[in-house]
Design a protein around this motif. Structure first.
Motif, PDB file in Angstrom:
ATOM      1  N   VAL A  41      41.510  56.982  22.321  1.00  0.00           N
ATOM      2  CA  VAL A  41      40.421  57.706  22.992  1.00  0.00           C
ATOM      3  C   VAL A  41      39.212  56.785  23.189  1.00  0.00           C
ATOM      4  O   VAL A  41      38.594  56.758  24.262  1.00  0.00           O
ATOM      5  CB  VAL A  41      40.016  58.945  22.161  1.00  0.00           C
ATOM      6  N   ALA A  42      38.893  55.995  22.141  1.00  0.00           N
ATOM      7  CA  ALA A  42      37.745  55.091  22.236  1.00  0.00           C
ATOM      8  C   ALA A  42      37.968  54.018  23.304  1.00  0.00           C
ATOM      9  O   ALA A  42      37.035  53.647  24.026  1.00  0.00           O
ATOM     10  CB  ALA A  42      37.499  54.437  20.873  1.00  0.00           C
ATOM     11  N   VAL A  71      37.338  55.762  26.599  1.00  0.00           N
ATOM     12  CA  VAL A  71      35.920  56.097  26.784  1.00  0.00           C
ATOM     13  C   VAL A  71      35.094  54.849  27.082  1.00  0.00           C
ATOM     14  O   VAL A  71      34.272  54.825  28.010  1.00  0.00           O
ATOM     15  CB  VAL A  71      35.371  56.814  25.529  1.00  0.00           C
ATOM     16  N   THR A  90      34.789  55.074  31.391  1.00  0.00           N
ATOM     17  CA  THR A  90      33.857  56.187  31.603  1.00  0.00           C
ATOM     18  C   THR A  90      32.433  55.648  31.739  1.00  0.00           C
ATOM     19  O   THR A  90      32.115  54.550  31.262  1.00  0.00           O
ATOM     20  CB  THR A  90      33.892  57.194  30.432  1.00  0.00           C
ATOM     21  N   PHE A 116      29.895  56.870  30.259  1.00  0.00           N
ATOM     22  CA  PHE A 116      29.296  56.829  28.920  1.00  0.00           C
ATOM     23  C   PHE A 116      29.607  55.497  28.234  1.00  0.00           C
ATOM     24  O   PHE A 116      28.736  54.891  27.608  1.00  0.00           O
ATOM     25  CB  PHE A 116      29.829  57.988  28.073  1.00  0.00           C
ATOM     26  N   GLY A 117      30.849  55.041  28.351  1.00  0.00           N
ATOM     27  CA  GLY A 117      31.212  53.769  27.736  1.00  0.00           C
ATOM     28  C   GLY A 117      30.431  52.618  28.352  1.00  0.00           C
ATOM     29  O   GLY A 117      29.946  51.725  27.633  1.00  0.00           O
TER      30      GLY A 117
END
Length: 347
Positions: A206-207, A210, A214, A216-217
């Motif tokens: 998931v990390a 992300v 994304t 956000f990343g």
């Protein structure tokens, strides 16, 4: 996988997308992705050496044991990697790993069994553990972001405070007779492998998504590279930092829960000294201490390589004291290599 570097970059330029990336084979393979694989040859080499040292090394049971043993610290590495990328540092993760399940055990373990109070049913153990982790993260975030205090000193102080609280509530002893809810994640098996391994792999996957794909990343890399440029680009830097710091503490609490479940106890010294291994894994995994650089795959490769080396040394009969010294040596060598290859003076 993107690797944003915005240090010393004007705000107007930082907000613009890069026109192109350096790559091989017509740009189809970005060089950043090749750097993610830098530790793979070392992992393969250690596997070969381990098999030569002891034929047990590549057996399935031993490999699963290595993965399960590293899964708890790997979650700390995941948390620290996010925090380092935004150019912060959290030394209190190791104490959160001990205090969060320690408070839960203190409240749910029946009175008369060690230092338990028996105030809550066993089912409350997991929510309490995660809530304590979140509370520690909120306090750290308030002091660092709201009051503008130095993150290194704040988390160093928090490390000492949390360690003292755990020693105080436990009386310096170990909590036993944990409820089934605290034991489950550390002892259960899903699809033939310990649940802690699955949890670790899923969270890292998931990390990776992300951070790599994304907005956000990308904001994490932008903040770590140049926080002023990130603000000018419209990124709500304080909100991102809050999320990163609190999430890091919750992950540390989860790591403590997995460790407590596996050991069926919470020791008053749980987590002590883990932060050195966490930094060693992050540094050899390519995470920059100056922020804005590094990937989750690199961090995972770093902790995997460390535990493989430790396992080989253990199978070879090397005393544990020398393994601790090795972690420190690895940090120094990795920093030196990073200085030589990066060409920049490290702060």
């Amino acid at each position: 996988m993107p690797e944003t570097v915005l240090a010393d970059t004007p705000a107007s330029e930082a907000a613009k997308p890069k026109a192109g990336r350096t790559g091989l084979f017509g740009g189809r393979i970005p060089l950043a992705r090749l750097r993610d694989l830098a530790l793979v040859p070392a992992i393969v080499a250690i596997a070969i050496v381990g098999q030569i040292v002891n034929p047990v090394f590549l057996q399935a049971d031993n490999l699963i044991n290595v993965l399960q043993t590293m899964s708890e610290i790997a979650l700390l590495v995941l948390a620290q990697t996010m925090i380092l990328i935004v150019k912060k540092m959290d030394l209190s993760l190791e104490s959160t790993m001990g205090l969060a399940p320690g408070v839960a055990a203190w409240l749910v373990v029946p009175a008369g069994a060690g230092h338990g109070l028996g105030l809550l049913p066993g089912a409350w153990a997991i929510p309490v553990t995660l809530a304590v982790g979140a509370l520690v993260g909120v306090i750290n975030a308030v002091l660092i972001i709201r009051f503008g205090l130095n993150g290194f000193i704040v988390t160093l102080g928090m490390l000492i405070v949390l360690r003292g609280i755990l020693t105080g509530i436990s009386g310096g002893q170990t909590f036993f007779q944990l409820p089934q809810s605290m034991l489950y994640l550390g002892t259960a098996e899903w699809f033939g492998m310990p649940a802690s391994i699955w949890i670790c792999l899923v969270l890292f996957a998931v990390a990776v998504v992300v951070l790599g794909w994304t907005s956000f990343g990308r904001s994490l890399y932008a903040i770590g590279g140049n926080v002023d440029a990130a603000k000018a680009a419209g990124i709500r830097t304080d909100r991102v930092l809050w999320i990163v710091i609190v999430t890091g503490s919750v992950l540390a609490a989860l790591a403590g829960l997995l460790l407590s479940g596996r050991l069926a106890s919470v020791a008053s010294a749980q987590g002590n000294g883990y932060i050195f291994t966490v930094f060693a894994a992050a540094v050899i995994g390519g995470i920059s201490l100056n922020g804005g650089k590094g990937t989750m795959f690199g961090a995972f490769s770093g902790i995997l390589l460390l535990f493989m080396i430790q396992n080989v040394l253990t199978l070879a009969g090397v005393p544990a004291q020398w393994i601790g010294a090795l972690n420190g040596l690895i940090i120094l060598v990795a920093l030196t290599i990073s200085r030589i290859t990066g060409g920049k003076v490290q702060e």
